[in-house]
Design a protein around this motif. Structure first.
Motif, short mmCIF file in Angstrom:
data_model
loop_
_atom_site.label_atom_id
_atom_site.label_comp_id
_atom_site.label_asym_id
_atom_site.label_seq_id
_atom_site.Cartn_x
_atom_site.Cartn_y
_atom_site.Cartn_z
N SER B 22 0.83 -1.20 0.00
CA SER B 22 0.00 0.00 0.00
C SER B 22 0.87 1.26 0.00
O SER B 22 0.41 2.35 -0.24
CB SER B 22 -0.97 0.00 1.18
OG SER B 22 -0.23 0.00 2.37
N ASN B 23 2.19 1.07 0.29
CA ASN B 23 3.12 2.21 0.23
C ASN B 23 3.87 2.25 -1.09
O ASN B 23 4.94 2.85 -1.18
CB ASN B 23 4.12 2.12 1.37
CG ASN B 23 3.43 2.16 2.69
OD1 ASN B 23 2.63 3.05 2.93
ND2 ASN B 23 3.69 1.20 3.55
N PHE B 136 -1.58 4.29 -1.08
CA PHE B 136 -1.79 5.51 -0.29
C PHE B 136 -0.90 6.66 -0.76
O PHE B 136 -1.19 7.82 -0.52
CB PHE B 136 -1.54 5.25 1.19
CG PHE B 136 -2.45 4.21 1.78
CD1 PHE B 136 -3.79 4.16 1.44
CD2 PHE B 136 -1.97 3.27 2.67
CE1 PHE B 136 -4.63 3.21 1.97
CE2 PHE B 136 -2.80 2.31 3.22
CZ PHE B 136 -4.14 2.28 2.86
N PRO B 156 2.67 14.38 -1.48
CA PRO B 156 1.44 14.24 -0.71
C PRO B 156 1.62 14.84 0.68
O PRO B 156 2.74 14.90 1.19
CB PRO B 156 1.23 12.73 -0.60
CG PRO B 156 2.32 12.09 -1.32
CD PRO B 156 3.29 13.10 -1.79
N PHE B 158 0.64 13.60 3.50
CA PHE B 158 1.08 12.52 4.38
C PHE B 158 1.81 11.50 3.54
O PHE B 158 1.24 10.98 2.58
CB PHE B 158 -0.11 11.85 5.07
CG PHE B 158 -0.77 12.72 6.10
CD1 PHE B 158 -0.33 12.73 7.40
CD2 PHE B 158 -1.83 13.54 5.77
CE1 PHE B 158 -0.92 13.54 8.36
CE2 PHE B 158 -2.44 14.35 6.70
CZ PHE B 158 -1.98 14.35 8.00
N ILE B 159 3.06 11.23 3.88
CA ILE B 159 3.82 10.23 3.15
C ILE B 159 3.88 8.99 4.03
O ILE B 159 4.45 9.02 5.13
CB ILE B 159 5.25 10.75 2.83
CG1 ILE B 159 5.16 12.05 2.01
CG2 ILE B 159 6.05 9.69 2.09
CD1 ILE B 159 6.46 12.82 1.93
N PHE B 160 3.23 7.93 3.59
CA PHE B 160 3.14 6.72 4.40
C PHE B 160 4.38 5.86 4.16
O PHE B 160 4.69 5.52 3.03
CB PHE B 160 1.89 5.93 4.02
CG PHE B 160 0.62 6.63 4.41
CD1 PHE B 160 0.04 6.42 5.65
CD2 PHE B 160 0.01 7.52 3.54
CE1 PHE B 160 -1.12 7.08 6.02
CE2 PHE B 160 -1.15 8.19 3.89
CZ PHE B 160 -1.71 7.97 5.14
N LEU B 161 5.08 5.53 5.24
CA LEU B 161 6.20 4.60 5.13
C LEU B 161 5.67 3.21 5.44
O LEU B 161 4.46 3.02 5.57
CB LEU B 161 7.33 5.02 6.07
CG LEU B 161 7.78 6.47 5.90
CD1 LEU B 161 8.92 6.78 6.84
CD2 LEU B 161 8.21 6.73 4.46
#
Lengths: 410, 273
Positions: B22-23, B136, B156, B158-161
């Motif tokens: 998802s990342n 995401f 973005p 929020f950058i999702f790790l």
């Protein structure tokens, strides 16, 4: 036979009436609950992902609009951040110290946010995973400031956090939040620099920013922001520890101002950009006007119609709170991070407030905005396009603020 | 290497790759013939590379997950996942052991969209498992408008790790920033973009030397444009309110120098003397 023929229409009418009654009756019967609720995933990972995603709007609000959570009794984080009535609420937005205070329970007494998903209540919290900053407190942090670039990620300033869910304790999700509160876009159009003699129908110096993406800081760079830079550059001994001064403009030398902005991939604001950001265009929709307006204030083309003009002709003019909101001049109460002076494109502090350092590559010797809170309302420096000369050294008796701008490469 | 092994071990503990994917940053090496949602039946009994997912772990190290499929024939199908380093190609590992494997498959379908990946695995008992993976971090740069900010223009919000287990501290790996004076956007005198801009990787920002093109050549670092012996500053090509090709020797109005200095052309690049 005749009787039968008479009965048929009667039966039709009765059946019709009964059907109608039935429909009306059905309408009033309470509907059985239709199961529209999303099914809770069996996989822990998927549940974790979906709950975190559901929590993101609340997290965004805490980060970007944290000030909305502040209650009447203020903030209970004396070691972290103070609530000051002279400091506007914008200071608490995208503010790492507010973030620390919130998750420590100092804002509303809670250390987790509640998220309802799949008909169940989940508790999402930020983790205290990051090393303490001894200059602030011995407590571990709920965030870490990152300075880009990181492996192809396109950000200069990032705040690393980790989210977890009480009900799914085995997983943590690291996320980088960016500073969406800091700057504002300068639309692409033709602009003018400095004042022109309207009677001589001069156009003066004109330029345009088509094909460029320029973003200007909304506020002055504060002591709190400079503290972050000091920490990231291992100059912790120069941190300003007095929290009551954190929202105040940072008073650096011109050399340091350039180093600060350059560290974040930015530049000290230029005089022509300051004029562009403060001189409201006559027609915002027309980006290629035949003539570029040079208004004398951000709110009125003609200064004589403003309180500054009135003060020039009336030595007994009494400043009102509204005047001081528009331009903090001598005699106004000190306020920081206020937004009532906002210009057409979202920048604050066009006239009054602090003298501001401006790089000027058209007339290099004119490198400071003279209008400030240190000059009386009737002073002729309170006008757009009036610049002065600054040595580049900050002195207590003449403090000079600054802000940065950034051109984002295509 | 240690970070790579550690990441690999932590991934192995996750049942399927949906969460880490998802990342995803990008899907690469996609099979050139298989179409979205098509049941893969050919060539029977052969190993095929379906696609590879590029994603960042919690320390911001980029990895590549290769997804291989042995198309069912005499034997049931096998789906194999192997995590490799980003610079390697999946094809090199097609016959190697995977880090995760799903055997006994009757059929497999997948579909890849801009912000979504879906896989449907059916075993020989006709039981199926579906992996739906929203991306995401998929980001489309917005057209900036009044009151927009630079952070959202660049990436973005929020950058999702990568989600992780345990209390291991996160140690984000910085990439090497470009040093001052490094060329970061190569644009010729004829306005041809020789290579895309990498100026966002500059350590201390960048500067442009205007050349009369919509985008001029750019270099990392700072420049005091407009001052003596420095490049001229960009002034724009539209404020003149005419359509023209701007050549430094013929029309220097696209650039300016500080008062008292004049523009000198070096090729099509203006400098201040």
């Amino acid at each position: 036979m005749k009787k039968k023929a008479e009965i048929v229409p009667k039966l039709i009418v009765i059946c019709g009436a009964l059907s109608l009654l039935g429909i009306v009756f059905l309408f009033f019967i309470p509907k059985s609950k239709v199961e529209t609720r999303q099914k809770k995933p069996e996989s822990t990972q998927r549940l974790f992902a979906q709950v975190i995603q559901a929590a993101i709007p609340k997290i965004k609000k805490i980060w970007e609009e944290g000030d909305r959570f502040i209650k009447k009794d203020g903030l209970q984080c004396k070691d972290e951040i103070l609530l000051d009535k002279n400091v506007g609420r914008s200071y608490y937005q995208c503010q790492p110290h507010f973030w620390q205070c919130f998750w420590s329970g100092g804002v509303n007494g809670k250390t987790a946010i509640e998220v309802e998903v799949f008909g169940e209540l989940f508790h999402v919290r930020a983790q205290q995973s990051f090393r303490p900053i001894s200059e602030y407190s011995a407590q571990k942090r709920f965030y870490e400031i990152l300075k880009g670039p990181y492996n192809g990620l396109n950000f200069h300033y990032g705040v690393l956090i980790e989210l977890s869910i009480d009900e799914v304790p085995e997983l943590k999700w690291p996320i980088i939040m960016t500073d969406t509160c800091r700057d504002t876009y300068l639309p692409q159009r033709i602009y003018g620099y400095s004042k022109v003699d309207q009677k001589k129908s001069e156009q003066g110096f004109e330029w345009d920013n088509f094909d460029r993406h320029l973003f200007i800081d909304k506020f002055y760079v504060s002591n709190q922001m400079v503290n972050e830079w000091r920490i990231l550059t291992n100059n912790n001994n120069q941190i300003i520890s007095d929290r009551s001064k954190w929202a105040h403009p940072a008073l650096l030398s011109l050399k340091e101002q350039k180093e600060y902005c350059g560290f974040w991939g930015k530049r000290v604001l230029e005089a022509k950009l300051f004029d562009a950001a403060t001189m409201t265009p006559s027609d915002i929709k027309n980006s290629l006007p035949d003539r570029v307006a040079r208004p004398q204030t951000p709110w009125q083309r003609d200064l004589s119609k403003t309180f500054l003009g009135m003060a020039r002709i009336n030595p007994d003019y009494q400043l009102t709170p509204l005047d001081c909101d528009l331009a903090q001049v001598q005699g106004c109460r000190e306020k920081y991070y206020t937004t009532d002076s906002v210009t057409w494109m979202g920048m604050n502090f066009a006239l009054g407030f602090f003298p501001e350092s401006l790089v000027n590559n058209i007339e290099p010797e004119k490198n400071i905005k003279m209008s400030s809170r240190f000059r009386a309302a009737e002073s002729e420096v309170h006008e757009l396009g009036v610049l002065g000369r600054w040595s580049g050294e900050n002195q207590k008796e003449f403090p000079v603020a600054f802000r940065c701008y950034e051109e984002v490469a295509q | 290497m240690i970070a790579f092994l550690f990441t690999l071990i932590s991934f192995m503990t996750l049942a399927n790759p949906t969460l880490k994917w998802s990342n995803a940053i990008e899907i690469v090496e996609k099979h050139e013939f298989y179409k979205n949602n098509e049941v893969i039946t050919k060539p029977e009994n052969s190993w095929q590379v379906l696609f590879a997912v590029l994603y960042r772990d919690e320390n911001m190290v980029t990895f590549k997950d290769c997804l291989f499929y042995r198309v069912p024939g005499i034997e049931p199908g096998i789906l194999k996942l192997k995590t490799i380093s980003i610079e390697k190609s999946c094809g090199e590992f097609i016959f190697s052991d995977g880090h995760q494997q799903w055997s006994g498959l009757k059929s497999l379908q997948f579909s890849i969209a801009n912000d979504f990946l879906s896989l449907n695995l059916t075993n020989s008992n006709y039981q199926s498992e579906k992996w739906d993976i929203p991306f995401f971090n998929v980001y489309r740069r917005p057209v900036p408008k009044i009151l927009s900010n630079s952070a959202e223009y660049r990436s973005p919000q929020f950058i999702f790790l990568n989600p992780h287990r345990g209390n291991a501290p996160i140690t984000p790996q910085k990439s090497i920033a470009l040093k001052d004076q490094t060329p970061c956007h190569n644009v010729s005198d004829t306005c041809e973009e020789k290579s895309p801009s990498i100026c966002f990787q500059c350590e201390h920002g960048w500067f442009e030397i205007p050349n009369g093109c919509p985008q001029g050549p750019k270099f990392c670092g700072r420049s005091e444009c407009g001052l003596k012996n420095q490049p001229a500053c960009r002034r724009g090509m539209k404020y003149q309110r005419k359509t023209a090709d701007y050549e430094c020797r013929l029309d220097q109005s696209f650039a300016y120098c500080a008062k008292g200095l004049s523009v000198q052309c070096q090729g099509n690049l203006p400098y201040c003397l």
